[in-house]
Structure formats: C-alpha cells, structure tokens
Scaffold this active site. Sequence first.
Site, mmCIF file in Angstrom:
data_model
loop_
_atom_site.group_PDB
_atom_site.id
_atom_site.type_symbol
_atom_site.label_atom_id
_atom_site.label_comp_id
_atom_site.label_asym_id
_atom_site.label_seq_id
_atom_site.Cartn_x
_atom_site.Cartn_y
_atom_site.Cartn_z
ATOM 1 N N TYR A 61 -1.928 -0.482 10.231
ATOM 2 C CA TYR A 61 -2.035 -0.845 8.810
ATOM 3 C C TYR A 61 -0.760 -0.451 8.059
ATOM 4 O O TYR A 61 -0.164 -1.260 7.342
ATOM 5 C CB TYR A 61 -3.249 -0.153 8.201
ATOM 6 C CG TYR A 61 -3.480 -0.467 6.743
ATOM 7 C CD1 TYR A 61 -4.090 -1.652 6.354
ATOM 8 C CD2 TYR A 61 -3.128 0.445 5.751
ATOM 9 C CE1 TYR A 61 -4.328 -1.934 5.016
ATOM 10 C CE2 TYR A 61 -3.358 0.171 4.412
ATOM 11 C CZ TYR A 61 -3.960 -1.019 4.055
ATOM 12 O OH TYR A 61 -4.193 -1.292 2.720
ATOM 13 N N SER A 120 0.849 -1.195 0.000
ATOM 14 C CA SER A 120 0.000 0.000 0.000
ATOM 15 C C SER A 120 0.878 1.236 0.000
ATOM 16 O O SER A 120 2.027 1.204 0.476
ATOM 17 C CB SER A 120 -0.900 0.005 1.245
ATOM 18 O OG SER A 120 -1.569 1.243 1.377
#
Length: 281
Positions: A176, A163
Amino acid sequence: MSAAAASSGSRWNLTNRNIVVTGASKGIGLATSQVAASLGANVILVARSSDDLAAAIASLPPDSQSRCTPCACDLSTDDGRAVLVSQAQATFGGILHGVVNNAGTNVRKTILEQTDDEYSAIVSLNQHAIYRLCQLLQPMLARGSAARGNPELFGASVVNVGSAAGVGSTGSGAAYGMTKAAIAHLSKILACEWAQHRIRVNCVAPWVTLTPLLEAALEKNPNSLEKAEARTPMRRAAKPEEIADAVVFLLMDASSYVTGQVLSVDGGLSANHVAGPTVEP
C-alpha cells in the site's frame, strides 16, 4: 459587486466544470463529489457497484443530484477503464476540467505476510489504474483547459489521492505504502510534463480518515485507531469532508499556481518527528 470581487469569487467555485471522481460511492470520494457538485460542477461518480452509486447520489441534496452521473466499472481492468472513458465522452462531449483519482484498496499486512494475489490487487488499483487513467483522460483534460480560453490559465486539474503511508511508514503495509508513494511522484512528473497543456497535477496525502476502508482495518486491529490518534498532534482522525475540501481546493482556480505538490492533510502527523509517525501493525 465590483468586477474584481466577481472575478475573485469565481476562483472559488466550479460552475460548469466537468469533473470525474473515482471511488465515489463512499468516504472521501463521495464527500469530494458532494462538495464539487455543491460548487456547481458536473460530476461523474465512478465505483464498482451501480447500487452503491445510486445510493450515493440519492444521499446528495436534490440540486446536486441533477449534476451527478453514475459510472459503474472496475478501474483495475482495461475494460473497466474503457467504460469510464466512454462515459466521459458521452456525458461531457470529451471535455474534462478535473479528475480525482481516489479509488484505492488495501489489505494491511507486512511484506512477509502479503500474498501475491493481494499484492497484485493493491498495485492494479492504487497505481496501475491511476497511471492508465491519466494517459487515457489527458486528451479530454487538454481540450477542457483549451476551451476555457485564457492562455495564462491552467484550466484543468488532476488530483491524485495518496496517503501519509506514501510519505513515511505508517504500518499500512509495504504494498500500500509503495503504491501511494508512486502516485505522489507521478503527480510531480505529470505536473512538469503537462504544464505545456495547461493541466495542473497535485497529490493529497491524508492520514487516518473515517472511511469504510479504515473501518475494515479496525475490524482486524481495533486498537490501531487509538494508537494513530495518539501520534497525531490534532489527536483525532479526519472526517472525509476535511480531505474533500483540500481536494476540491486543488480543482479550483483559487489554486491556479499550485502544481506538482504533495499536500499532507494529516492533522500534523508529518511534522511530528519527535513522537514518530509509525503505527504498529
């Protein structure tokens, strides 16, 4: 067609390659499975829900459906990972040519708001499961690469879906972002460790993509997509198939000299240092 042209064309397909795609019932994973199957790959689609997997496979063109096998399991657990290993052994005879580690989760909170249970769930699926799957599936990848014969050809490929949150702060939460940074670095390390086995390892780092995970985040913060797109040079979110195309490129022989890389598929976000990448929570 000349021999050279035929050889060149074969580098841009996945005919008879055995591929595992996790998180495959929707979003980037489903798009990746569709593209891979359309290029001739045999694909095991992995997700928690057997109903979701059945619907996902039914959504594919008929000729692609015949190349797809569902595998319902929870990859955040040892038992779930064992189910996948067993399925790959049964379906592919223990020979793999590609693994796409796409399954992931998030609860978008600051570090002071994140609960212990949320933190554990994020780390278990986004980081620990990928680490363990790489360990468990490596022997099958090594066999798949060796089975292709050419000693100069890196005949197997792992693509870890990271990501933009693993490249810089994006407001997606510390847990995350930390896990996505970890698998980006894992990809570099394994690229070096596994070169001797002719296995390539890379990471794709998407920015905001129109997936169910993004939809869930927008329910809590409806303005976040507008803010993210305003900070993106291309001024829009990605479509799942745009990320899938990058993933599938890294599975093909067309990318045969690419390993240990983190490919940002982010509409220019990582280049946009003037405006800054941070998405406000």
